[in-house]
Design a protein around this motif. Structure first.
Motif, PDB file in Angstrom:
ATOM      1  N   VAL A  31      20.425  43.354  43.769  1.00 53.60           N
ATOM      2  CA  VAL A  31      20.185  42.025  44.345  1.00 53.60           C
ATOM      3  C   VAL A  31      20.159  42.101  45.874  1.00 53.60           C
ATOM      4  N   ILE A  32      21.136  42.803  46.469  1.00 58.06           N
ATOM      5  CA  ILE A  32      21.175  42.942  47.927  1.00 58.06           C
ATOM      6  C   ILE A  32      19.960  43.720  48.421  1.00 58.06           C
ATOM      7  N   ILE A  33      19.610  44.783  47.717  1.00 56.42           N
ATOM      8  CA  ILE A  33      18.462  45.598  48.117  1.00 56.42           C
ATOM      9  C   ILE A  33      17.169  44.786  48.042  1.00 56.42           C
ATOM     10  N   GLY A  34      17.057  43.916  47.039  1.00 50.98           N
ATOM     11  CA  GLY A  34      15.882  43.063  46.928  1.00 50.98           C
ATOM     12  C   GLY A  34      15.696  42.195  48.153  1.00 50.98           C
ATOM     13  N   LYS A  35      16.783  41.648  48.678  1.00 48.68           N
ATOM     14  CA  LYS A  35      16.703  40.798  49.869  1.00 48.68           C
ATOM     15  C   LYS A  35      16.315  41.603  51.116  1.00 48.68           C
ATOM     16  N   GLN A  36      16.689  42.883  51.143  1.00 44.41           N
ATOM     17  CA  GLN A  36      16.407  43.711  52.303  1.00 44.41           C
ATOM     18  C   GLN A  36      14.960  44.211  52.337  1.00 44.41           C
ATOM     19  N   PHE A  37      14.441  44.611  51.178  1.00 45.73           N
ATOM     20  CA  PHE A  37      13.159  45.307  51.149  1.00 45.73           C
ATOM     21  C   PHE A  37      12.007  44.484  50.565  1.00 45.73           C
ATOM     22  N   PHE A  38      12.316  43.316  50.005  1.00 49.07           N
ATOM     23  CA  PHE A  38      11.260  42.455  49.462  1.00 49.07           C
ATOM     24  C   PHE A  38      11.400  41.044  50.010  1.00 49.07           C
ATOM     25  N   SER A  39      11.810  40.941  51.277  1.00 50.19           N
ATOM     26  CA  SER A  39      12.110  39.637  51.874  1.00 50.19           C
ATOM     27  C   SER A  39      10.870  38.784  52.105  1.00 50.19           C
ATOM     28  N   ALA A  40       9.669  39.346  51.969  1.00 42.67           N
ATOM     29  CA  ALA A  40       8.454  38.560  52.135  1.00 42.67           C
ATOM     30  C   ALA A  40       8.198  37.645  50.946  1.00 42.67           C
ATOM     31  N   PHE A  41       8.965  37.819  49.863  1.00 45.07           N
ATOM     32  CA  PHE A  41       8.737  37.074  48.635  1.00 45.07           C
ATOM     33  C   PHE A  41       9.860  36.064  48.397  1.00 45.07           C
ATOM     34  N   PRO A  42       9.645  35.060  47.519  1.00 44.58           N
ATOM     35  CA  PRO A  42      10.707  34.100  47.194  1.00 44.58           C
ATOM     36  C   PRO A  42      11.916  34.808  46.586  1.00 44.58           C
ATOM     37  N   PRO A  43      13.107  34.191  46.657  1.00 44.79           N
ATOM     38  CA  PRO A  43      14.334  34.845  46.170  1.00 44.79           C
ATOM     39  C   PRO A  43      14.256  35.352  44.742  1.00 44.79           C
ATOM     40  N   ALA A  44      13.694  34.555  43.828  1.00 45.00           N
ATOM     41  CA  ALA A  44      13.614  35.009  42.435  1.00 45.00           C
ATOM     42  C   ALA A  44      12.731  36.245  42.314  1.00 45.00           C
ATOM     43  N   THR A  45      11.642  36.274  43.075  1.00 45.21           N
ATOM     44  CA  THR A  45      10.722  37.412  43.040  1.00 45.21           C
ATOM     45  C   THR A  45      11.357  38.644  43.671  1.00 45.21           C
ATOM     46  N   GLN A  46      12.184  38.447  44.696  1.00 44.14           N
ATOM     47  CA  GLN A  46      12.886  39.577  45.318  1.00 44.14           C
ATOM     48  C   GLN A  46      13.708  40.330  44.269  1.00 44.14           C
TER      49      GLN A  46
END
Length: 553
Positions: A31-46
Protein backbone atom coordinates in the motif's frame (compact mmCIF):
# COMPACT_ATOMS: atom_id res chain seq x y z
CA UNK A 1 24.10 -34.99 12.33
CA UNK A 2 27.75 -34.29 11.46
CA UNK A 3 29.43 -30.89 11.61
CA UNK A 4 29.50 -30.70 7.81
CA UNK A 5 25.80 -31.57 7.55
CA UNK A 6 24.91 -28.87 10.07
CA UNK A 7 26.96 -26.39 8.05
CA UNK A 8 25.14 -27.34 4.85
CA UNK A 9 21.72 -26.90 6.44
CA UNK A 10 22.67 -23.63 8.15
CA UNK A 11 24.15 -22.13 4.99
CA UNK A 12 21.20 -23.11 2.81
CA UNK A 13 18.57 -22.11 5.36
CA UNK A 14 20.04 -18.73 6.28
CA UNK A 15 20.44 -17.67 2.68
CA UNK A 16 16.90 -18.71 1.87
CA UNK A 17 15.49 -16.91 4.92
CA UNK A 18 17.11 -13.72 3.65
CA UNK A 19 15.70 -14.26 0.17
CA UNK A 20 12.17 -14.72 1.50
CA UNK A 21 12.61 -11.69 3.77
CA UNK A 22 13.45 -9.61 0.71
CA UNK A 23 10.51 -11.00 -1.23
CA UNK A 24 7.93 -10.47 1.54
CA UNK A 25 8.97 -6.88 2.27
CA UNK A 26 7.27 -5.72 -0.88
CA UNK A 27 4.06 -7.62 -0.23
CA UNK A 28 3.77 -6.29 3.32
CA UNK A 29 4.41 -2.68 2.22
CA UNK A 30 2.41 -2.78 -1.02
CA UNK A 31 0.00 0.00 0.00
CA UNK A 32 2.80 2.45 0.91
CA UNK A 33 4.77 1.52 -2.20
CA UNK A 34 1.69 2.12 -4.35
CA UNK A 35 1.46 5.70 -3.09
CA UNK A 36 5.16 6.27 -3.80
CA UNK A 37 5.46 4.82 -7.30
CA UNK A 38 1.93 5.09 -8.74
CA UNK A 39 0.97 8.51 -7.37
CA UNK A 40 -0.27 9.69 -10.79
CA UNK A 41 -3.33 7.47 -10.35
CA UNK A 42 -6.34 7.58 -7.94
CA UNK A 43 -5.79 5.93 -4.52
CA UNK A 44 -7.73 2.76 -5.35
CA UNK A 45 -5.77 2.34 -8.59
CA UNK A 46 -2.47 2.90 -6.76
CA UNK A 47 -3.14 -0.10 -4.54
CA UNK A 48 -4.18 -2.21 -7.51
CA UNK A 49 -1.03 -1.41 -9.48
CA UNK A 50 1.13 -2.06 -6.44
CA UNK A 51 -0.45 -5.51 -6.02
CA UNK A 52 -0.05 -6.20 -9.75
CA UNK A 53 3.64 -5.34 -9.48
CA UNK A 54 3.84 -7.73 -6.51
CA UNK A 55 2.09 -10.41 -8.57
CA UNK A 56 4.65 -9.94 -11.36
CA UNK A 57 7.25 -11.43 -9.04
CA UNK A 58 5.12 -14.54 -8.61
CA UNK A 59 4.33 -14.87 -12.30
CA UNK A 60 7.99 -14.98 -13.39
CA UNK A 61 9.07 -17.50 -10.76
CA UNK A 62 8.55 -20.52 -13.08
CA UNK A 63 10.80 -18.85 -15.67
CA UNK A 64 13.47 -18.42 -13.00
CA UNK A 65 13.05 -22.12 -12.25
CA UNK A 66 13.77 -22.92 -15.91
CA UNK A 67 16.77 -20.61 -16.22
CA UNK A 68 18.50 -21.47 -12.96
CA UNK A 69 17.34 -25.08 -12.86
CA UNK A 70 19.07 -25.69 -16.18
CA UNK A 71 22.18 -23.90 -14.92
CA UNK A 72 22.17 -25.96 -11.72
CA UNK A 73 22.04 -29.25 -13.63
CA UNK A 74 24.77 -28.13 -16.04
CA UNK A 75 27.37 -26.38 -13.86
CA UNK A 76 26.44 -27.29 -10.29
CA UNK A 77 24.17 -26.54 -7.34
CA UNK A 78 26.54 -24.37 -5.32
CA UNK A 79 27.36 -21.66 -7.87
CA UNK A 80 23.83 -21.44 -9.20
CA UNK A 81 22.18 -20.55 -5.95
CA UNK A 82 25.09 -18.27 -5.10
CA UNK A 83 24.04 -16.29 -8.19
CA UNK A 84 20.39 -16.25 -7.13
CA UNK A 85 21.12 -14.73 -3.72
CA UNK A 86 23.19 -11.93 -5.31
CA UNK A 87 20.41 -11.06 -7.78
CA UNK A 88 17.76 -11.15 -5.06
CA UNK A 89 19.69 -9.05 -2.55
CA UNK A 90 20.88 -6.47 -5.07
CA UNK A 91 17.42 -5.90 -6.58
CA UNK A 92 15.88 -5.54 -3.11
CA UNK A 93 18.51 -3.01 -2.08
CA UNK A 94 17.86 -1.00 -5.25
CA UNK A 95 14.12 -0.79 -4.44
CA UNK A 96 15.14 1.13 -1.31
CA UNK A 97 17.15 3.58 -3.44
CA UNK A 98 14.57 4.01 -6.21
CA UNK A 99 13.20 7.60 -6.44
CA UNK A 100 9.43 8.03 -6.35
CA UNK A 101 7.09 8.87 -9.23
CA UNK A 102 7.08 12.50 -8.09
CA UNK A 103 10.86 12.65 -8.61
CA UNK A 104 11.44 10.80 -11.90
CA UNK A 105 7.99 10.18 -13.39
CA UNK A 106 7.08 7.00 -15.27
CA UNK A 107 10.63 5.62 -14.96
CA UNK A 108 9.95 4.90 -11.28
CA UNK A 109 7.11 2.35 -11.71
CA UNK A 110 8.82 0.74 -14.72
CA UNK A 111 12.06 0.30 -12.75
CA UNK A 112 10.09 -1.02 -9.76
CA UNK A 113 8.36 -3.69 -11.85
CA UNK A 114 11.69 -4.66 -13.44
CA UNK A 115 13.26 -5.12 -10.00
CA UNK A 116 10.25 -7.15 -8.83
CA UNK A 117 10.65 -9.44 -11.83
CA UNK A 118 14.35 -9.89 -11.04
CA UNK A 119 13.38 -10.86 -7.49
CA UNK A 120 10.90 -13.40 -8.83
CA UNK A 121 13.42 -14.86 -11.26
CA UNK A 122 16.01 -15.24 -8.51
CA UNK A 123 13.54 -16.85 -6.14
CA UNK A 124 12.54 -19.24 -8.92
CA UNK A 125 16.07 -20.62 -8.87
CA UNK A 126 16.77 -20.31 -5.17
CA UNK A 127 14.37 -22.81 -3.64
CA UNK A 128 15.21 -25.70 -5.96
CA UNK A 129 18.92 -25.15 -5.42
CA UNK A 130 18.64 -25.11 -1.65
CA UNK A 131 16.35 -28.16 -1.52
CA UNK A 132 18.45 -30.25 -3.91
CA UNK A 133 21.70 -29.22 -2.22
CA UNK A 134 20.52 -30.23 1.27
CA UNK A 135 18.82 -33.44 0.11
CA UNK A 136 21.91 -34.59 -1.76
CA UNK A 137 23.98 -34.10 1.39
CA UNK A 138 21.45 -35.82 3.69
CA UNK A 139 21.82 -39.47 4.75
CA UNK A 140 19.23 -41.89 3.46
CA UNK A 141 16.29 -42.12 5.85
CA UNK A 142 16.77 -38.53 7.09
CA UNK A 143 16.06 -36.45 3.99
CA UNK A 144 12.62 -35.37 5.20
CA UNK A 145 14.05 -33.97 8.43
CA UNK A 146 17.09 -32.34 6.83
CA UNK A 147 15.13 -30.62 4.05
CA UNK A 148 12.40 -29.53 6.47
CA UNK A 149 14.87 -26.94 7.75
CA UNK A 150 14.67 -25.37 4.29
CA UNK A 151 10.87 -25.39 4.61
CA UNK A 152 11.04 -23.21 7.73
CA UNK A 153 12.74 -20.45 5.77
CA UNK A 154 9.66 -19.03 4.03
CA UNK A 155 7.84 -18.66 7.35
CA UNK A 156 10.92 -17.32 9.13
CA UNK A 157 11.52 -14.85 6.29
CA UNK A 158 7.95 -13.60 6.59
CA UNK A 159 8.32 -13.40 10.37
CA UNK A 160 11.58 -11.45 10.05
CA UNK A 161 10.04 -8.95 7.61
CA UNK A 162 7.01 -8.46 9.87
CA UNK A 163 9.26 -7.97 12.92
CA UNK A 164 11.37 -5.31 11.17
CA UNK A 165 8.35 -3.44 9.78
CA UNK A 166 6.33 -3.49 13.01
CA UNK A 167 9.38 -2.39 15.05
CA UNK A 168 10.10 0.54 12.73
CA UNK A 169 6.44 1.62 12.72
CA UNK A 170 6.30 1.59 16.52
CA UNK A 171 9.64 3.38 16.84
CA UNK A 172 9.22 6.21 14.34
CA UNK A 173 5.44 6.53 14.00
CA UNK A 174 3.22 5.84 11.01
CA UNK A 175 3.73 9.16 9.22
CA UNK A 176 7.53 9.06 9.42
CA UNK A 177 7.55 5.44 8.34
CA UNK A 178 5.35 6.17 5.32
CA UNK A 179 6.74 9.47 4.03
CA UNK A 180 8.42 11.91 6.43
CA UNK A 181 11.62 10.20 7.63
CA UNK A 182 14.64 11.83 5.93
CA UNK A 183 17.32 9.62 4.37
CA UNK A 184 20.48 10.56 2.40
CA UNK A 185 20.32 11.44 -1.33
CA UNK A 186 16.97 13.22 -0.87
CA UNK A 187 15.07 10.00 -0.22
CA UNK A 188 12.14 10.02 2.21
CA UNK A 189 10.22 7.42 4.18
CA UNK A 190 11.24 4.94 6.85
CA UNK A 191 9.73 2.14 4.72
CA UNK A 192 12.98 2.22 2.70
CA UNK A 193 15.11 1.13 5.68
CA UNK A 194 14.16 -2.61 5.56
CA UNK A 195 15.04 -2.68 1.84
CA UNK A 196 18.36 -0.91 2.36
CA UNK A 197 19.23 -3.13 5.33
CA UNK A 198 19.01 -6.17 3.06
CA UNK A 199 22.51 -5.36 1.78
CA UNK A 200 23.84 -6.55 5.15
CA UNK A 201 21.88 -9.77 4.85
CA UNK A 202 23.24 -10.20 1.33
CA UNK A 203 26.85 -9.85 2.53
CA UNK A 204 26.30 -12.49 5.24
CA UNK A 205 24.60 -14.87 2.80
CA UNK A 206 27.31 -14.59 0.16
CA UNK A 207 30.06 -15.14 2.74
CA UNK A 208 28.32 -18.26 4.10
CA UNK A 209 27.66 -19.76 0.69
CA UNK A 210 31.21 -19.22 -0.50
CA UNK A 211 32.33 -21.62 2.26
CA UNK A 212 30.18 -24.46 0.92
CA UNK A 213 31.25 -27.45 -1.18
CA UNK A 214 29.42 -28.90 -4.17
CA UNK A 215 26.88 -31.64 -3.45
CA UNK A 216 28.29 -35.20 -3.53
CA UNK A 217 25.61 -36.46 -5.93
CA UNK A 218 26.50 -33.80 -8.50
CA UNK A 219 30.25 -34.42 -8.07
CA UNK A 220 29.71 -38.15 -8.61
CA UNK A 221 27.61 -37.51 -11.71
CA UNK A 222 30.21 -35.08 -13.07
CA UNK A 223 33.06 -37.56 -12.52
CA UNK A 224 31.10 -40.30 -14.27
CA UNK A 225 30.30 -38.01 -17.21
CA UNK A 226 26.54 -38.63 -16.93
CA UNK A 227 25.36 -35.01 -16.75
CA UNK A 228 22.47 -34.05 -19.01
CA UNK A 229 23.50 -31.99 -22.02
CA UNK A 230 20.00 -30.51 -22.39
CA UNK A 231 18.16 -30.56 -19.04
CA UNK A 232 15.17 -28.58 -20.28
CA UNK A 233 14.36 -30.78 -23.27
CA UNK A 234 15.07 -33.94 -21.28
CA UNK A 235 12.90 -32.88 -18.34
CA UNK A 236 9.95 -31.48 -20.29
CA UNK A 237 10.31 -32.75 -23.84
CA UNK A 238 10.19 -36.46 -22.99
CA UNK A 239 6.80 -37.79 -21.87
CA UNK A 240 8.27 -40.18 -19.29
CA UNK A 241 9.71 -37.14 -17.46
CA UNK A 242 7.05 -34.50 -18.19
CA UNK A 243 4.37 -36.92 -16.98
CA UNK A 244 6.08 -37.05 -13.58
CA UNK A 245 6.31 -33.24 -13.55
CA UNK A 246 2.53 -33.01 -14.03
CA UNK A 247 1.86 -35.62 -11.32
CA UNK A 248 4.14 -33.74 -8.92
CA UNK A 249 2.36 -30.47 -9.73
CA UNK A 250 -1.25 -31.56 -9.35
CA UNK A 251 -0.77 -34.53 -7.02
CA UNK A 252 1.34 -32.69 -4.42
CA UNK A 253 2.26 -29.07 -5.04
CA UNK A 254 -1.03 -27.35 -5.94
CA UNK A 255 -2.74 -28.52 -2.74
CA UNK A 256 0.34 -27.68 -0.67
CA UNK A 257 0.45 -24.19 -2.20
CA UNK A 258 -3.16 -23.23 -1.51
CA UNK A 259 -3.00 -24.54 2.06
CA UNK A 260 0.25 -22.64 2.62
CA UNK A 261 -1.05 -19.33 1.26
CA UNK A 262 -4.38 -19.67 3.06
CA UNK A 263 -2.77 -20.30 6.44
CA UNK A 264 -0.32 -17.42 6.22
CA UNK A 265 -1.45 -14.82 3.67
CA UNK A 266 -5.20 -15.18 3.26
CA UNK A 267 -5.67 -15.41 7.03
CA UNK A 268 -3.84 -12.06 7.37
CA UNK A 269 -5.88 -10.58 4.52
CA UNK A 270 -9.13 -11.87 6.08
CA UNK A 271 -8.33 -10.24 9.42
CA UNK A 272 -7.45 -6.89 7.85
CA UNK A 273 -9.76 -6.52 4.86
CA UNK A 274 -12.84 -8.51 5.91
CA UNK A 275 -12.90 -8.26 9.70
CA UNK A 276 -11.34 -4.74 9.67
CA UNK A 277 -8.74 -5.54 12.34
CA UNK A 278 -6.03 -2.87 12.48
CA UNK A 279 -2.67 -3.52 10.82
CA UNK A 280 -0.57 -3.84 13.98
CA UNK A 281 -2.99 -6.23 15.69
CA UNK A 282 -3.34 -8.47 12.63
CA UNK A 283 0.41 -8.66 12.07
CA UNK A 284 1.15 -9.40 15.73
CA UNK A 285 -1.45 -12.19 15.88
CA UNK A 286 -0.09 -13.78 12.69
CA UNK A 287 3.48 -13.43 13.98
CA UNK A 288 2.63 -15.31 17.19
CA UNK A 289 0.98 -18.11 15.24
CA UNK A 290 4.08 -18.44 13.08
CA UNK A 291 6.35 -18.58 16.12
CA UNK A 292 4.22 -21.25 17.77
CA UNK A 293 3.68 -23.33 14.65
CA UNK A 294 7.04 -23.23 12.87
CA UNK A 295 8.41 -26.24 14.74
CA UNK A 296 5.80 -28.29 12.91
CA UNK A 297 7.94 -28.17 9.76
CA UNK A 298 10.65 -30.18 11.49
CA UNK A 299 8.17 -32.52 13.15
CA UNK A 300 6.33 -33.42 9.95
CA UNK A 301 9.58 -33.57 7.96
CA UNK A 302 10.98 -36.11 10.40
CA UNK A 303 7.66 -37.99 10.53
CA UNK A 304 7.70 -38.30 6.73
CA UNK A 305 10.98 -40.22 7.02
CA UNK A 306 9.09 -42.82 9.04
CA UNK A 307 5.64 -43.07 7.44
CA UNK A 308 6.17 -41.43 4.05
CA UNK A 309 5.72 -38.08 2.30
CA UNK A 310 2.43 -38.91 0.59
CA UNK A 311 0.16 -39.60 3.60
CA UNK A 312 1.29 -36.46 5.44
CA UNK A 313 0.92 -34.05 2.51
CA UNK A 314 -2.40 -35.45 1.31
CA UNK A 315 -3.69 -35.79 4.87
CA UNK A 316 -2.86 -32.14 5.55
CA UNK A 317 -4.69 -31.05 2.41
CA UNK A 318 -7.75 -33.09 3.34
CA UNK A 319 -8.00 -31.90 6.94
CA UNK A 320 -7.52 -28.28 5.85
CA UNK A 321 -10.27 -28.55 3.23
CA UNK A 322 -12.69 -30.03 5.76
CA UNK A 323 -12.06 -27.49 8.53
CA UNK A 324 -11.49 -24.13 6.79
CA UNK A 325 -15.12 -22.99 6.99
CA UNK A 326 -15.49 -23.60 10.77
CA UNK A 327 -12.03 -22.13 11.46
CA UNK A 328 -12.68 -18.88 9.58
CA UNK A 329 -16.15 -18.72 11.13
CA UNK A 330 -14.55 -18.96 14.57
CA UNK A 331 -12.10 -16.19 13.62
CA UNK A 332 -15.01 -13.92 12.79
CA UNK A 333 -16.89 -14.77 15.97
CA UNK A 334 -13.92 -14.08 18.25
CA UNK A 335 -12.10 -11.24 16.47
CA UNK A 336 -15.16 -9.10 15.67
CA UNK A 337 -18.26 -10.43 17.49
CA UNK A 338 -20.47 -7.45 16.67
CA UNK A 339 -19.68 -7.93 12.98
CA UNK A 340 -20.68 -11.59 13.20
CA UNK A 341 -24.00 -10.63 14.78
CA UNK A 342 -24.58 -8.04 12.08
CA UNK A 343 -24.07 -10.63 9.35
CA UNK A 344 -27.14 -12.42 10.69
CA UNK A 345 -29.31 -9.49 11.79
CA UNK A 346 -28.68 -6.75 9.22
CA UNK A 347 -30.37 -7.45 5.89
CA UNK A 348 -28.90 -5.55 2.95
CA UNK A 349 -30.50 -6.01 -0.45
CA UNK A 350 -29.50 -4.80 -3.91
CA UNK A 351 -32.71 -4.69 -5.95
CA UNK A 352 -32.08 -4.31 -9.67
CA UNK A 353 -32.92 -5.44 -13.18
CA UNK A 354 -30.68 -8.53 -13.66
CA UNK A 355 -29.83 -7.32 -17.16
CA UNK A 356 -27.99 -4.39 -15.56
CA UNK A 357 -26.02 -6.48 -13.04
CA UNK A 358 -22.84 -8.00 -14.42
CA UNK A 359 -20.23 -10.41 -13.13
CA UNK A 360 -17.93 -8.75 -10.58
CA UNK A 361 -15.10 -11.30 -10.84
CA UNK A 362 -11.94 -9.19 -11.06
CA UNK A 363 -8.88 -10.99 -9.63
CA UNK A 364 -6.34 -8.43 -10.91
CA UNK A 365 -8.45 -5.38 -10.06
CA UNK A 366 -8.35 -3.61 -13.42
CA UNK A 367 -11.99 -3.76 -14.53
CA UNK A 368 -14.07 -0.57 -14.61
CA UNK A 369 -17.65 -0.84 -13.38
CA UNK A 370 -20.20 1.72 -14.60
CA UNK A 371 -23.62 0.19 -13.93
CA UNK A 372 -25.14 1.31 -10.58
CA UNK A 373 -25.82 -2.32 -9.61
CA UNK A 374 -22.18 -3.27 -10.13
CA UNK A 375 -20.83 -0.19 -8.36
CA UNK A 376 -23.11 -0.77 -5.39
CA UNK A 377 -22.26 -4.47 -5.04
CA UNK A 378 -18.53 -3.87 -5.38
CA UNK A 379 -18.66 -1.14 -2.73
CA UNK A 380 -20.56 -3.44 -0.38
CA UNK A 381 -17.98 -6.18 -0.88
CA UNK A 382 -15.06 -3.82 -0.30
CA UNK A 383 -16.63 -2.83 3.01
CA UNK A 384 -17.28 -6.51 3.86
CA UNK A 385 -21.03 -5.95 4.07
CA UNK A 386 -23.08 -9.07 3.32
CA UNK A 387 -25.82 -8.46 0.79
CA UNK A 388 -28.43 -10.29 -1.23
CA UNK A 389 -29.17 -9.50 -4.87
CA UNK A 390 -32.89 -9.35 -5.62
CA UNK A 391 -34.13 -9.38 -9.22
CA UNK A 392 -36.48 -6.54 -10.16
CA UNK A 393 -38.71 -6.16 -13.24
CA UNK A 394 -37.01 -5.14 -16.47
CA UNK A 395 -36.26 -1.43 -16.61
CA UNK A 396 -36.53 -0.91 -12.85
CA UNK A 397 -34.00 1.50 -11.29
CA UNK A 398 -31.47 -0.02 -8.92
CA UNK A 399 -31.97 0.54 -5.20
CA UNK A 400 -30.17 -0.57 -2.05
CA UNK A 401 -32.03 -1.20 1.18
CA UNK A 402 -30.78 -1.78 4.73
CA UNK A 403 -33.38 -3.58 6.86
CA UNK A 404 -36.02 -2.41 4.44
CA UNK A 405 -35.01 1.28 4.40
CA UNK A 406 -33.73 2.58 1.07
CA UNK A 407 -30.25 4.11 1.03
CA UNK A 408 -29.79 6.95 -1.50
CA UNK A 409 -27.40 5.94 -4.27
CA UNK A 410 -24.80 8.35 -5.58
CA UNK A 411 -21.72 6.67 -7.03
CA UNK A 412 -19.28 9.23 -5.65
CA UNK A 413 -20.67 9.23 -2.11
CA UNK A 414 -22.11 5.73 -1.84
CA UNK A 415 -19.19 4.27 0.16
CA UNK A 416 -19.80 6.74 3.00
CA UNK A 417 -23.59 6.62 2.74
CA UNK A 418 -23.84 2.83 2.92
CA UNK A 419 -21.15 2.68 5.60
CA UNK A 420 -23.08 5.06 7.85
CA UNK A 421 -26.33 3.18 7.23
CA UNK A 422 -24.72 -0.17 8.02
CA UNK A 423 -23.26 1.11 11.31
CA UNK A 424 -26.62 2.58 12.28
CA UNK A 425 -28.26 -0.79 11.57
CA UNK A 426 -25.82 -2.80 13.69
CA UNK A 427 -22.46 -3.23 11.92
CA UNK A 428 -19.46 -2.25 14.07
CA UNK A 429 -17.84 1.16 13.71
CA UNK A 430 -14.13 1.40 12.91
CA UNK A 431 -13.20 1.79 16.58
CA UNK A 432 -15.69 -0.71 17.96
CA UNK A 433 -14.51 -1.81 21.44
CA UNK A 434 -15.55 -5.44 20.88
CA UNK A 435 -12.98 -5.90 18.07
CA UNK A 436 -9.73 -7.51 19.06
CA UNK A 437 -6.92 -5.00 19.51
CA UNK A 438 -3.38 -5.25 20.81
CA UNK A 439 -0.92 -2.41 21.32
CA UNK A 440 2.32 -4.35 21.68
CA UNK A 441 3.84 -7.67 20.69
CA UNK A 442 3.63 -9.26 24.13
CA UNK A 443 0.32 -7.53 24.82
CA UNK A 444 -1.29 -10.13 22.54
CA UNK A 445 -0.75 -12.68 25.31
CA UNK A 446 -2.56 -10.58 27.88
CA UNK A 447 -6.20 -11.29 27.07
CA UNK A 448 -8.29 -14.32 26.22
CA UNK A 449 -9.70 -12.86 23.00
CA UNK A 450 -6.32 -12.51 21.30
CA UNK A 451 -5.13 -15.87 22.71
CA UNK A 452 -8.11 -17.65 21.14
CA UNK A 453 -7.36 -16.05 17.78
CA UNK A 454 -3.69 -17.03 18.02
CA UNK A 455 -4.79 -20.60 18.75
CA UNK A 456 -6.98 -20.70 15.61
CA UNK A 457 -4.25 -19.18 13.45
CA UNK A 458 -1.71 -21.64 14.88
CA UNK A 459 -3.91 -24.56 13.82
CA UNK A 460 -3.87 -23.21 10.26
CA UNK A 461 -0.08 -22.78 10.43
CA UNK A 462 0.20 -26.42 11.53
CA UNK A 463 -1.70 -27.38 8.38
CA UNK A 464 0.93 -25.41 6.48
CA UNK A 465 3.75 -27.30 8.19
CA UNK A 466 2.13 -30.67 7.43
CA UNK A 467 1.88 -30.05 3.69
CA UNK A 468 5.06 -27.98 3.32
CA UNK A 469 7.45 -29.76 5.69
CA UNK A 470 7.92 -32.92 3.53
CA UNK A 471 7.42 -31.33 0.08
CA UNK A 472 11.10 -30.62 -0.67
CA UNK A 473 12.15 -34.20 0.03
CA UNK A 474 9.23 -35.54 -2.01
CA UNK A 475 10.06 -33.41 -5.06
CA UNK A 476 13.80 -34.13 -4.89
CA UNK A 477 13.08 -37.87 -4.77
CA UNK A 478 10.76 -37.73 -7.76
CA UNK A 479 13.51 -37.02 -10.32
CA UNK A 480 16.92 -38.41 -11.35
CA UNK A 481 20.12 -36.55 -10.50
CA UNK A 482 20.85 -35.39 -14.06
CA UNK A 483 17.64 -33.28 -14.33
CA UNK A 484 16.67 -32.97 -10.65
CA UNK A 485 17.23 -29.22 -10.20
CA UNK A 486 15.36 -28.36 -13.41
CA UNK A 487 12.50 -30.84 -13.10
CA UNK A 488 11.59 -30.21 -9.45
CA UNK A 489 11.82 -26.41 -9.60
CA UNK A 490 9.18 -25.89 -12.29
CA UNK A 491 6.21 -27.67 -10.65
CA UNK A 492 7.10 -26.14 -7.31
CA UNK A 493 7.06 -22.59 -8.67
CA UNK A 494 4.04 -23.02 -10.91
CA UNK A 495 2.13 -24.39 -7.94
CA UNK A 496 3.32 -21.83 -5.41
CA UNK A 497 3.84 -18.88 -7.74
CA UNK A 498 0.62 -19.15 -9.73
CA UNK A 499 -1.92 -21.27 -7.85
CA UNK A 500 -0.72 -20.06 -4.45
CA UNK A 501 0.51 -16.56 -5.21
CA UNK A 502 -2.74 -15.52 -6.87
CA UNK A 503 -4.90 -17.02 -4.10
CA UNK A 504 -5.51 -13.82 -2.04
CA UNK A 505 -6.58 -11.77 -5.06
CA UNK A 506 -8.70 -14.56 -6.55
CA UNK A 507 -10.39 -15.43 -3.26
CA UNK A 508 -11.28 -11.79 -2.64
CA UNK A 509 -12.63 -11.54 -6.18
CA UNK A 510 -14.92 -14.48 -5.38
CA UNK A 511 -16.05 -12.69 -2.20
CA UNK A 512 -16.70 -9.50 -4.16
CA UNK A 513 -18.70 -11.28 -6.85
CA UNK A 514 -20.90 -13.24 -4.41
CA UNK A 515 -21.34 -10.98 -1.39
CA UNK A 516 -20.39 -13.88 0.91
CA UNK A 517 -17.30 -13.25 3.05
CA UNK A 518 -16.54 -16.99 3.23
CA UNK A 519 -17.01 -17.77 -0.48
CA UNK A 520 -13.32 -17.16 -1.21
CA UNK A 521 -12.47 -20.30 0.76
CA UNK A 522 -13.81 -22.46 -2.05
CA UNK A 523 -10.63 -21.65 -4.01
CA UNK A 524 -8.18 -23.36 -1.60
CA UNK A 525 -10.70 -26.07 -0.66
CA UNK A 526 -11.27 -27.01 -4.30
CA UNK A 527 -7.60 -27.26 -5.20
CA UNK A 528 -6.69 -29.04 -1.96
CA UNK A 529 -9.32 -31.72 -2.68
CA UNK A 530 -8.13 -31.97 -6.31
CA UNK A 531 -4.63 -32.73 -5.04
CA UNK A 532 -5.96 -35.35 -2.62
CA UNK A 533 -7.74 -37.20 -5.43
CA UNK A 534 -4.86 -37.02 -7.95
CA UNK A 535 -2.27 -37.79 -5.28
CA UNK A 536 -4.09 -40.88 -4.06
CA UNK A 537 -4.34 -42.26 -7.59
CA UNK A 538 -1.01 -41.33 -9.21
CA UNK A 539 1.64 -40.37 -6.60
CA UNK A 540 4.06 -43.10 -5.50
CA UNK A 541 5.80 -43.08 -2.13
CA UNK A 542 9.47 -42.07 -2.46
CA UNK A 543 10.92 -41.89 1.07
CA UNK A 544 13.27 -44.90 0.62
CA UNK A 545 14.56 -43.92 -2.79
CA UNK A 546 18.29 -43.76 -3.62
CA UNK A 547 19.13 -40.23 -4.86
CA UNK A 548 22.08 -41.46 -6.94
CA UNK A 549 19.65 -42.67 -9.55
CA UNK A 550 19.05 -42.12 -13.23
CA UNK A 551 15.35 -42.97 -13.30
CA UNK A 552 12.14 -41.20 -12.24
CA UNK A 553 10.07 -42.28 -9.26
Amino acid sequence: MTREEKKVILASSLGTIFEWYDFYLYGTLAVIIGKQFFSAFPPATQAIFALLAFAAGFLVRPFGALVFGRLGDLVGRKYTFLITIVIMGASTFLVGLLPSYAAIGWVAPVALIALRMLQGLALGGEYGGAAVYVAEHAPRGRRGFYTSWIQTTATLGLLLSLAVIVSLRLWMGEQAFATDFQLPFGLQGGWRIPFLASILLLAISVYIRLQMNESPAFVKMKEEGTRSKAPLSEAFGQWKNSRIVLIALFGLVVGQAVVWYTGQFYALFFLQSILKIDLLTANVLIAWSLILGTGGFLFFGALSDRIGRKPIILGGCLVAAITYFPLFGALTSIANPKYERALDTVKIEVVADPANCGNLFDPVGIRKFTEPCDIARRTLSQQALRYTKVDAPAGSPMKVTVNGAEVPFDAAAFAKTIGDAAVAAGYPAAADPEKVKVTSFFGALGNMQSLKIIAILTVMVLYVTAVYGPIAAALVEFFPTRIRYTAMSLPYHIGNGWFGGLLPATSFAIVASTGDIYAGLWYPIGFALLTVVIGLIFVRETKDRDLNTYENA
